[in-house]
Scaffold this motif. Structure first.
Motif, short mmCIF file in Angstrom:
data_model
loop_
_atom_site.label_atom_id
_atom_site.label_comp_id
_atom_site.label_asym_id
_atom_site.label_seq_id
_atom_site.Cartn_x
_atom_site.Cartn_y
_atom_site.Cartn_z
N LYS A 31 41.65 47.75 33.52
CA LYS A 31 41.44 47.04 34.77
C LYS A 31 41.05 45.59 34.51
CE LYS A 31 38.85 47.24 39.12
NZ LYS A 31 37.83 48.01 39.91
N GLU A 32 40.15 45.38 33.55
CA GLU A 32 39.71 44.02 33.22
C GLU A 32 40.86 43.22 32.62
OE1 GLU A 32 35.01 44.91 32.14
OE2 GLU A 32 36.57 45.13 30.59
N LEU A 33 41.69 43.88 31.84
CA LEU A 33 42.82 43.20 31.23
C LEU A 33 43.84 42.79 32.29
CD1 LEU A 33 43.72 42.32 28.43
CD2 LEU A 33 44.91 44.52 28.19
N GLY A 34 44.04 43.64 33.29
CA GLY A 34 44.93 43.28 34.39
C GLY A 34 44.42 42.09 35.16
N ALA A 35 43.11 42.06 35.39
CA ALA A 35 42.51 40.92 36.09
C ALA A 35 42.62 39.65 35.27
CB ALA A 35 41.05 41.22 36.40
N LYS A 36 42.45 39.78 33.95
CA LYS A 36 42.58 38.64 33.06
C LYS A 36 44.01 38.10 33.08
CE LYS A 36 41.11 35.80 29.83
NZ LYS A 36 40.11 34.75 30.12
N TYR A 70 49.99 34.19 27.41
CA TYR A 70 48.61 34.60 27.68
C TYR A 70 47.59 33.99 26.71
CZ TYR A 70 50.98 37.90 30.71
OH TYR A 70 51.76 38.46 31.69
N ASP A 71 48.00 32.96 25.98
CA ASP A 71 47.08 32.27 25.06
C ASP A 71 46.52 31.03 25.75
OD1 ASP A 71 45.74 30.91 23.09
OD2 ASP A 71 47.35 31.02 21.61
N ALA A 117 49.84 45.27 25.67
CA ALA A 117 48.79 45.83 26.52
C ALA A 117 48.52 45.01 27.77
CB ALA A 117 47.50 46.00 25.71
N ILE A 118 48.52 43.68 27.64
CA ILE A 118 48.17 42.84 28.79
C ILE A 118 49.23 42.91 29.87
CG2 ILE A 118 49.22 40.69 27.93
CD1 ILE A 118 46.60 39.31 29.04
#
Length: 266
Positions: free
Chosen positions: A80-85, A149-150, A208-209
């Motif tokens: 969930k946190e990764l999706g928000a990120k 995503y960097d 994963a992201i």
């Protein structure tokens, strides 16, 4: 996926002669490959190489650092946190978040004296303003994802957007191909099992992201439909729905279709 990502809208009509399709396609994003050479050895080897090889070496070093950062990030955040990120990072290079700061983005220059890196950043800006070729054209989806995503500053905002553009183009091409093959599958067999299998394979190959931007039970739902092997022409086995409805729901991540057992959207 995140709401700020444009969706592919699939328009398909079903008639008595089978399934035919036309598409109104908006770019969707739409991705880690490790670089085994150390930064020192890569830079040392680059000295005696031509300009093109030096450019590749510089990019390899950047991607190696990006891969390390991605591994650390992915291991420290929940899905969930990764999706928000992901949503946060994409908002900087797409939609209003990008265009609000367009002037600053175009003026951004890498903090380096490396002429190869400076040239690539300049090329990315030129490309986004309608001139020249995308400097990341033809790169693998894994590598593009590392750049997108960097947010460490290794790549400029415009470089990340250019990578996102290439990733989007690749996703667009994949969707065109999968829709065409699904139409043929439905017309020939009445099934969409191969379609579900291809969608699941595509998902499993994402980093994963990017997986974190899909519904939590996306994989389980697809696997269930694959196992069902339902025939939508004869309505055999079990289940209900049409080829049109099912394909649209899978490609558009329909919330009702992918809600969890408690009735909550995943």
């Amino acid at each position: 996926m995140a709401d700020n990502r444009e969706r592919l809208i699939l328009v398909i009509s079903i008639n008595s002669n089978g399934l035919s399709g036309s598409q109104v396609l908006n770019v969707a994003t739409a991705p880690t490959e490790s670089i085994t050479k150390s930064q020192t050895s890569v830079e040392k080897a680059a000295v005696d190489r031509p300009k093109e090889a030096r450019g590749f070496s510089s990019l390899s070093v950047q991607l190696s650092k990006s891969a390390a950062l991605a591994t650390e990030r992915d291991s420290s955040l929940s899905r969930k946190e990764l999706g928000a990120k992901a949503s946060e990072l994409l908002s900087k290079i797409s939609g209003d978040g990008y265009f609000t700061n367009k002037k600053a983005n175009d003026a951004e220059v890498p903090d380096t004296q490396d002429p190869v890196l400076l040239a690539r950043a300049s090329n990315a800006t030129q490309f986004l303003n309608g001139s020249g070729k995308n400097p990341f054209a033809g790169m693998s989806s894994d590598q593009l994802s590392l750049i997108i995503y960097d947010d460490s500053g290794s790549f400029t905002t415009n470089e990340r957007r250019a990578a996102w553009s290439e990733s989007s183009d690749q996703e667009y091409a994949w969707r065109q191909k999968i829709v065409a093959s699904s139409i043929a599958e439905y017309n020939g067999t009445g099934k969409l099992t191969d379609f579900f299998t291809a969608a699941l394979d595509h998902y499993n190959n994402l980093p994963a992201i990017e997986q974190a931007q899909y519904p939590n039970n996306y994989e389980a739902k697809l696997q269930g439909w694959i196992s069902l092997d339902f025939n939508y022409k004869t309505n055999t086995v079990e289940g209900k729905g049409s080829a049109l409805d099912v394909m649209n729901k899978v490609l558009d991540f329909d919330k009702v279709t992918f809600e969890d057992a408690s009735g909550n959207a995943a």
